[in-house]
Each structure stands twice: as C-alpha cells, then as structure tokens.
Design a protein around this motif. Sequence first.
Motif, PDB file in Angstrom:
ATOM      1  N   VAL A  74      44.879 -16.975 154.209  1.00 44.37           N
ATOM      2  CA  VAL A  74      45.178 -15.925 153.232  1.00 44.37           C
ATOM      3  C   VAL A  74      46.675 -15.666 153.121  1.00 44.37           C
ATOM      4  CG1 VAL A  74      44.839 -13.489 152.650  1.00 44.37           C
ATOM      5  CG2 VAL A  74      42.927 -14.833 153.545  1.00 44.37           C
ATOM      6  N   LEU A  75      47.336 -15.504 154.265  1.00 49.44           N
ATOM      7  CA  LEU A  75      48.744 -15.110 154.254  1.00 49.44           C
ATOM      8  C   LEU A  75      49.699 -16.273 154.022  1.00 49.44           C
ATOM      9  CD1 LEU A  75      48.816 -12.557 157.226  1.00 49.44           C
ATOM     10  CD2 LEU A  75      48.589 -12.093 154.782  1.00 49.44           C
ATOM     11  N   ALA A  76      49.477 -17.398 154.706  1.00 55.09           N
ATOM     12  CA  ALA A  76      50.443 -18.496 154.660  1.00 55.09           C
ATOM     13  C   ALA A  76      50.198 -19.488 153.529  1.00 55.09           C
ATOM     14  CB  ALA A  76      50.457 -19.238 155.999  1.00 55.09           C
ATOM     15  N   PHE A  77      48.979 -19.531 152.993  1.00 55.46           N
ATOM     16  CA  PHE A  77      48.682 -20.504 151.943  1.00 55.46           C
ATOM     17  C   PHE A  77      48.377 -19.855 150.592  1.00 55.46           C
ATOM     18  CE2 PHE A  77      47.738 -23.104 155.750  1.00 55.46           C
ATOM     19  CZ  PHE A  77      48.583 -24.166 155.477  1.00 55.46           C
ATOM     20  N   ILE A  78      47.450 -18.920 150.564  1.00 60.04           N
ATOM     21  CA  ILE A  78      47.081 -18.308 149.284  1.00 60.04           C
ATOM     22  C   ILE A  78      48.192 -17.401 148.761  1.00 60.04           C
ATOM     23  CG2 ILE A  78      45.475 -16.748 148.123  1.00 60.04           C
ATOM     24  CD1 ILE A  78      43.276 -17.790 149.946  1.00 60.04           C
ATOM     25  N   PHE A  79      48.734 -16.556 149.633  1.00 55.33           N
ATOM     26  CA  PHE A  79      49.749 -15.590 149.179  1.00 55.33           C
ATOM     27  C   PHE A  79      50.999 -16.252 148.598  1.00 55.33           C
ATOM     28  CE2 PHE A  79      53.585 -13.071 150.062  1.00 55.33           C
ATOM     29  CZ  PHE A  79      53.331 -11.989 149.234  1.00 55.33           C
ATOM     30  N   PRO A  80      51.614 -17.263 149.249  1.00 52.28           N
ATOM     31  CA  PRO A  80      52.807 -17.878 148.660  1.00 52.28           C
ATOM     32  C   PRO A  80      52.546 -18.480 147.274  1.00 52.28           C
ATOM     33  CG  PRO A  80      52.658 -18.455 150.971  1.00 52.28           C
ATOM     34  CD  PRO A  80      51.358 -17.794 150.608  1.00 52.28           C
ATOM     35  N   ALA A  81      51.406 -19.142 147.107  1.00 58.40           N
ATOM     36  CA  ALA A  81      51.089 -19.731 145.800  1.00 58.40           C
ATOM     37  C   ALA A  81      50.920 -18.637 144.749  1.00 58.40           C
ATOM     38  CB  ALA A  81      49.821 -20.572 145.907  1.00 58.40           C
ATOM     39  N   TRP A  82      50.236 -17.562 145.134  1.00 59.14           N
ATOM     40  CA  TRP A  82      50.057 -16.440 144.192  1.00 59.14           C
ATOM     41  C   TRP A  82      51.402 -15.811 143.852  1.00 59.14           C
ATOM     42  CZ3 TRP A  82      51.475 -11.346 144.808  1.00 59.14           C
ATOM     43  CH2 TRP A  82      51.063 -10.483 143.803  1.00 59.14           C
ATOM     44  N   LEU A  83      52.288 -15.690 144.849  1.00 60.08           N
ATOM     45  CA  LEU A  83      53.595 -15.076 144.612  1.00 60.08           C
ATOM     46  C   LEU A  83      54.412 -15.899 143.620  1.00 60.08           C
ATOM     47  CD1 LEU A  83      55.529 -12.801 145.408  1.00 60.08           C
ATOM     48  CD2 LEU A  83      56.375 -14.257 147.263  1.00 60.08           C
ATOM     49  N   ALA A 181      42.145 -22.509 150.297  1.00 58.31           N
ATOM     50  CA  ALA A 181      43.511 -22.032 150.540  1.00 58.31           C
ATOM     51  C   ALA A 181      44.521 -23.167 150.493  1.00 58.31           C
ATOM     52  CB  ALA A 181      43.567 -21.327 151.900  1.00 58.31           C
ATOM     53  N   GLU A 182      44.206 -24.294 151.119  1.00 59.90           N
ATOM     54  CA  GLU A 182      45.143 -25.417 151.132  1.00 59.90           C
ATOM     55  C   GLU A 182      45.309 -26.021 149.745  1.00 59.90           C
ATOM     56  OE1 GLU A 182      44.175 -28.231 154.174  1.00 59.90           O
ATOM     57  OE2 GLU A 182      44.669 -26.854 155.811  1.00 59.90           O
ATOM     58  N   GLU A 183      44.242 -26.038 148.956  1.00 60.29           N
ATOM     59  CA  GLU A 183      44.373 -26.559 147.590  1.00 60.29           C
ATOM     60  C   GLU A 183      45.187 -25.627 146.707  1.00 60.29           C
ATOM     61  OE1 GLU A 183      43.539 -29.733 146.638  1.00 60.29           O
ATOM     62  OE2 GLU A 183      43.411 -29.677 148.823  1.00 60.29           O
ATOM     63  N   ILE A 184      45.023 -24.319 146.898  1.00 63.37           N
ATOM     64  CA  ILE A 184      45.831 -23.356 146.150  1.00 63.37           C
ATOM     65  C   ILE A 184      47.319 -23.571 146.460  1.00 63.37           C
ATOM     66  CG2 ILE A 184      46.540 -20.918 146.169  1.00 63.37           C
ATOM     67  CD1 ILE A 184      44.351 -21.245 144.255  1.00 63.37           C
ATOM     68  N   PHE A 185      47.626 -23.766 147.729  1.00 65.24           N
ATOM     69  CA  PHE A 185      49.028 -23.926 148.130  1.00 65.24           C
ATOM     70  C   PHE A 185      49.591 -25.276 147.704  1.00 65.24           C
ATOM     71  CE2 PHE A 185      52.388 -25.205 151.040  1.00 65.24           C
ATOM     72  CZ  PHE A 185      53.210 -24.087 151.055  1.00 65.24           C
ATOM     73  N   PHE A 186      48.911 -26.349 148.083  1.00 64.41           N
ATOM     74  CA  PHE A 186      49.473 -27.679 147.862  1.00 64.41           C
ATOM     75  C   PHE A 186      49.320 -28.170 146.421  1.00 64.41           C
ATOM     76  CE2 PHE A 186      48.848 -27.737 152.493  1.00 64.41           C
ATOM     77  CZ  PHE A 186      50.107 -28.153 152.891  1.00 64.41           C
TER      78      PHE A 186
END
Length: 310
Positions: A74-83, A181-186
């Motif tokens: 939630v914090l390290a993968f989803i949040f940065p992409a959302w930001l 989460a990893e797909e959202i980020f990467f």
Amino acid sequence: MKRSEKMVNRSEIRDSENVSKITLIKPALSNKIGVLICSFFVMIIITGEIGGFIHRFALSERSYLLLVSVLQSVLAFIFPAWLVAFLCSSNPSRYLRLNNPANLRQYVGVLILLFIMGPAMNLIVEWNSNIKFPDSLSGVYNIFKSLEDKAAVSTDIILSDSSWWGLISGIAIVGCLTGFAEEIFFRAGLQNSLSTSGINVHVAVWSTAFIFSLMHFQFFGFVPRLILGACFGYIFYFSQSIWLAAFMHAVNNSSVVLMAWLNRNGILHLDIDSFGTSESGQIWIALFSLILTCLFVKLVMPTLFCKKSA
C-alpha cells in the motif's frame, strides 16, 4: 501487429494530451520519475519504521511478514504511483489505466498464456538457478546466494501455514494484493510514465521489467522474472488496462501459494515446477512450450489484448 501498435500509440497520445490540461506539476518525464522514486524510498523507510514497531508485539513470524507485505504494497507501491497520477494528471484513474475494464475473453487469454509458457519458464528457472561463478567472483556469488537464501526463508515461512486461513491469507496478500500493487507501481507508474513521455515502448517495457526483476534482489531468479515482467508490460501496453497485467501477476503468485498448500496437506503431490526441466528429462516439452509462447505473443497478444477488443 503494426495496425494494433499504431492504434495504441494514438490512444496514448490522446491520453497524454488529456492528462496534461490541468496538473499540479508539469507532466515531464523527469518529474514523473522523480516523484515516483522519491516517494518510493520515503515510503520504504516509513514501512521499515512501522514494521520495526509492529515486531515488538507478540505476532507469529508469518503474521508479521504478511502485515509488512500489506504495508509495503500500500505505502511503497500503490501510494507512489497514485501520487504521480494525482500530481501529473487531471484524471488519476485514467492515468493509471484503472478505468478500462477487460473482458472475459482477455482474462481467459491470460490464463492460456500462463499455462503454455509454464514449462519453458521452468527450464529458464532451472538454468538461472544453476549459474556458476568463476573463483575470482566468489565474493559476488556469496552475496547473491545470501540474498537468495534470505528470500527463500521468508517465502517458506509465509507458505508454512497449512490451514484454510493460511491458504486464504496467502492468496489474498501474496497473490492478489502484491500482484496488484506491483503492477500499479511498475506498469501503471513507471512503464506508463516512460511510454507516454516519448520513450520507445519496447525500451519502456524491458527497462521496467529489468528494474522489476532487479528490485526483488534474487539474482538466481532474475531472468525468468525479467521475462515475466516483460509479459506483464506488453499486456498492459496493448490493453491499456492495469487489470489484465494485475490479474496475470496475481494468478502467477497465487498458484505458488495454492500448490504449496496442496502439497503440505497431502492433497496433491505434484511438482509442476519440474515440468520441462532437464532434471525431469522433459526438455522437449519446454521447447514446445517456448514455440507456442512465441506464437501467442507474436500473433495473438497484439489483437486479443488490444484496447479495441476490451
């Protein structure tokens, strides 16, 4: 395939124009990558601090690892992409490709792809895990082996619970949440930022896959994870939807949890990871799998996963 690529490129251009109308920061590549990387490392530090605090409580090692996985996802993968999407786009959901659902045929196509590429991936995993280092690089080998062993210990702990709760929690967190989460980020974050900023799509896909594999810190599984990451990337590119890549990632992770649970409970004694390996004497299956996978990627993927068919 060229027609599909042109259509997706036009779609990306329209999306890029739409998201740049009202933004908090200029949607330049440097801004996107800067926000993504900085917020990731800040959240990793915060996750570590929270994890250290939680570890003081009387939790089982498995519960602790799963809780940390949730926080990290939630914090390290989803949040940065959302930001990044929030700051660089007037429509964060559109930027992250969350508003483009897939159809049943595409989900079935993902399952077929995972099935046919399985033996070929097993052979690649076997080759990568048995790479030998010269004596002059023994120090590097020991570092890589230490990281691999630590990751294996954590994985074994998470997969150790043979109860129904162990299965459900493993699939929910290791399979679904981590995969999404990893797909959202990467893919939605990093790859999307690269491909919508003028970077060649193939460079964007493979660069993201390289970083995706590198950040797992498991050298002896680097190549198969690189290839898997590229598959996620091309599915995301052609479909312009995060859901198919997340589904494929979640199914891949969940299958590991499920097979471990079935084996621990004596329900199924089957080592699917050995299909197509030299150890089982079935390399011909892996070669056939590789041919089918290449044909699927070349002929089926650009049309089946294309945005037009969604």
